[in-house]
Design an enzyme around this catalytic site. Structure first.
Site, PDB file in Angstrom:
ATOM      1  N   ASP A  30       0.886  -1.068   0.106  1.00 21.85           N
ATOM      2  CA  ASP A  30       0.080  -0.081   0.004  1.00 21.85           C
ATOM      3  C   ASP A  30       0.991   1.213   0.085  1.00 21.85           C
ATOM      4  OD1 ASP A  30      -3.292   0.560   1.049  1.00 21.85           O
ATOM      5  OD2 ASP A  30      -1.748   2.073   0.725  1.00 21.85           O
ATOM      6  N   ASN A  85     -12.893  -2.479   3.314  1.00 27.73           N
ATOM      7  CA  ASN A  85     -13.711  -1.524   3.356  1.00 27.73           C
ATOM      8  C   ASN A  85     -14.757  -1.594   2.118  1.00 27.73           C
ATOM      9  OD1 ASN A  85     -12.286  -0.251   5.402  1.00 27.73           O
ATOM     10  ND2 ASN A  85     -10.813   0.728   4.022  1.00 27.73           N
ATOM     11  N   GLN A  92     -13.805   3.096   1.668  1.00 31.93           N
ATOM     12  CA  GLN A  92     -13.485   2.591   0.342  1.00 31.93           C
ATOM     13  C   GLN A  92     -13.196   3.821  -0.515  1.00 31.93           C
ATOM     14  OE1 GLN A  92     -16.038  -0.374  -1.621  1.00 31.93           O
ATOM     15  NE2 GLN A  92     -13.979  -0.721  -3.199  1.00 31.93           N
ATOM     16  N   VAL A  94     -10.744   3.365  -3.397  1.00 32.18           N
ATOM     17  CA  VAL A  94     -10.512   2.762  -4.619  1.00 32.18           C
ATOM     18  C   VAL A  94     -11.568   1.440  -5.184  1.00 32.18           C
ATOM     19  CG1 VAL A  94      -8.616   1.563  -6.038  1.00 32.18           C
ATOM     20  CG2 VAL A  94      -8.197   3.294  -4.563  1.00 32.18           C
ATOM     21  N   HIS A  98     -10.335  -5.214  -2.744  1.00 25.80           N
ATOM     22  CA  HIS A  98      -9.058  -5.339  -2.258  1.00 25.80           C
ATOM     23  C   HIS A  98      -9.330  -5.849  -0.721  1.00 25.80           C
ATOM     24  CE1 HIS A  98      -9.830  -0.857  -2.170  1.00 25.80           C
ATOM     25  NE2 HIS A  98      -9.452  -0.921  -0.774  1.00 25.80           N
ATOM     26  N   HIS A 100      -7.043  -5.497   2.598  1.00 27.30           N
ATOM     27  CA  HIS A 100      -5.834  -4.848   3.165  1.00 27.30           C
ATOM     28  C   HIS A 100      -5.237  -6.065   4.092  1.00 27.30           C
ATOM     29  CE1 HIS A 100      -6.583  -0.475   2.514  1.00 27.30           C
ATOM     30  NE2 HIS A 100      -7.846  -1.044   2.278  1.00 27.30           N
TER      31      HIS A 100
HETATM   32  P1  DGP Z   1      -9.533   1.873   0.570  1.00 25.27           P
HETATM   33  O1  DGP Z   1      -9.574   3.095   1.255  1.00 25.27           O
HETATM   34  O2  DGP Z   1      -9.926   0.674   1.286  1.00 25.27           O
HETATM   35  O3  DGP Z   1     -10.211   2.128  -0.828  1.00 25.27           O
HETATM   36  O4  DGP Z   1      -7.918   1.572   0.451  1.00 25.27           O
HETATM   37  C1  DGP Z   1      -7.224   1.867  -0.740  1.00 25.27           C
HETATM   38  C2  DGP Z   1      -5.808   1.924  -0.737  1.00 25.27           C
HETATM   39  O5  DGP Z   1      -5.035   2.033  -1.822  1.00 25.27           O
HETATM   40  C3  DGP Z   1      -5.311   3.028   0.317  1.00 25.27           C
HETATM   41  O6  DGP Z   1      -4.717   2.401   1.452  1.00 25.27           O
HETATM   42  C4  DGP Z   1      -3.977   3.601  -0.403  1.00 25.27           C
HETATM   43  C5  DGP Z   1      -3.782   2.502  -1.555  1.00 25.27           C
HETATM   44  N1  DGP Z   1      -3.359   3.259  -3.069  1.00 25.27           N
HETATM   45  C6  DGP Z   1      -4.327   4.167  -3.720  1.00 25.27           C
HETATM   46  N2  DGP Z   1      -3.577   4.307  -4.757  1.00 25.27           N
HETATM   47  C7  DGP Z   1      -2.537   3.418  -4.659  1.00 25.27           C
HETATM   48  C8  DGP Z   1      -1.447   3.516  -5.757  1.00 25.27           C
HETATM   49  O7  DGP Z   1      -1.536   4.052  -6.730  1.00 25.27           O
HETATM   50  N3  DGP Z   1      -0.507   2.594  -5.453  1.00 25.27           N
HETATM   51  C9  DGP Z   1      -0.549   1.723  -4.326  1.00 25.27           C
HETATM   52  N4  DGP Z   1       0.640   0.985  -4.027  1.00 25.27           N
HETATM   53  N5  DGP Z   1      -1.387   1.949  -3.249  1.00 25.27           N
HETATM   54  C10 DGP Z   1      -2.481   2.818  -3.799  1.00 25.27           C
END
Ligand code: DGP
Length: 112
Positions: A30, A85, A92, A94, A98, A100
């Site tokens: 992350d 999430n 959430q 994205v 996913h 975590h």
């Molecule tokens: P959520 O809030 O559950 O949708 O978590 C999305 C997670 O994705 C957040 O902890 C940050 C991570 N994230 C967002 N953009 C990127 C990215 O471009 N690369 C990586 N490695 N993680 C990302």
């Protein structure tokens, strides 16, 4: 489902620190780590959120948990926390399913 940052990671259009990959899923660190170890396990199938999954996704969802388990062990984690999430109201951001996986520090309960 529309393209997301995670589908771009799957397609190698943007870089990520990928720690596991197979035919069905990908695990990568992350970018906004909330623990010393924090990675995401995502299906390659574009499912926007957990509540969009159905009976046909049963094996895939089980696979994500087993990969979380295996990859946590690979990262040296004995105790760890999984978090999904589901929806904007649950933080959430994205909209590509996913899991975590967080570890390397103590976690309290209940979560925030
Ligand atoms: P959520 O809030 O559950 O949708 O978590 C999305 C997670 O994705 C957040 O902890 C940050 C991570 N994230 C967002 N953009 C990127 C990215 O471009 N690369 C990586 N490695 N993680 C990302």
């Amino acid at each position: 489902m529309s393209e997301t940052i995670f589908s771009k990671i799957i397609d190698r259009e943007i870089p990520a620190d990928i720690i596991y990959e197979d035919d069905l899923c990908l695990a990568f660190r992350d970018i906004n780590a909330q623990a010393p170890v924090h990675f995401l396990v995502i299906p390659k199938k574009p499912i926007a959120k957990l509540s969009d999954a159905d009976e046909g996704d049963q094996a895939l969802l089980g696979h994500l948990l087993l990969v979380a388990n295996k990859t946590a062990a690979q990262e040296g984690l004995e105790d760890f926390r999984l978090n999904v999430n589901n929806g904007a109201g649950a933080s959430q951001t994205v909209f590509h399913l996913h899991v975590h996986v967080l570890g390397g520090r103590p976690f309290s309960w209940p979560p925030g």
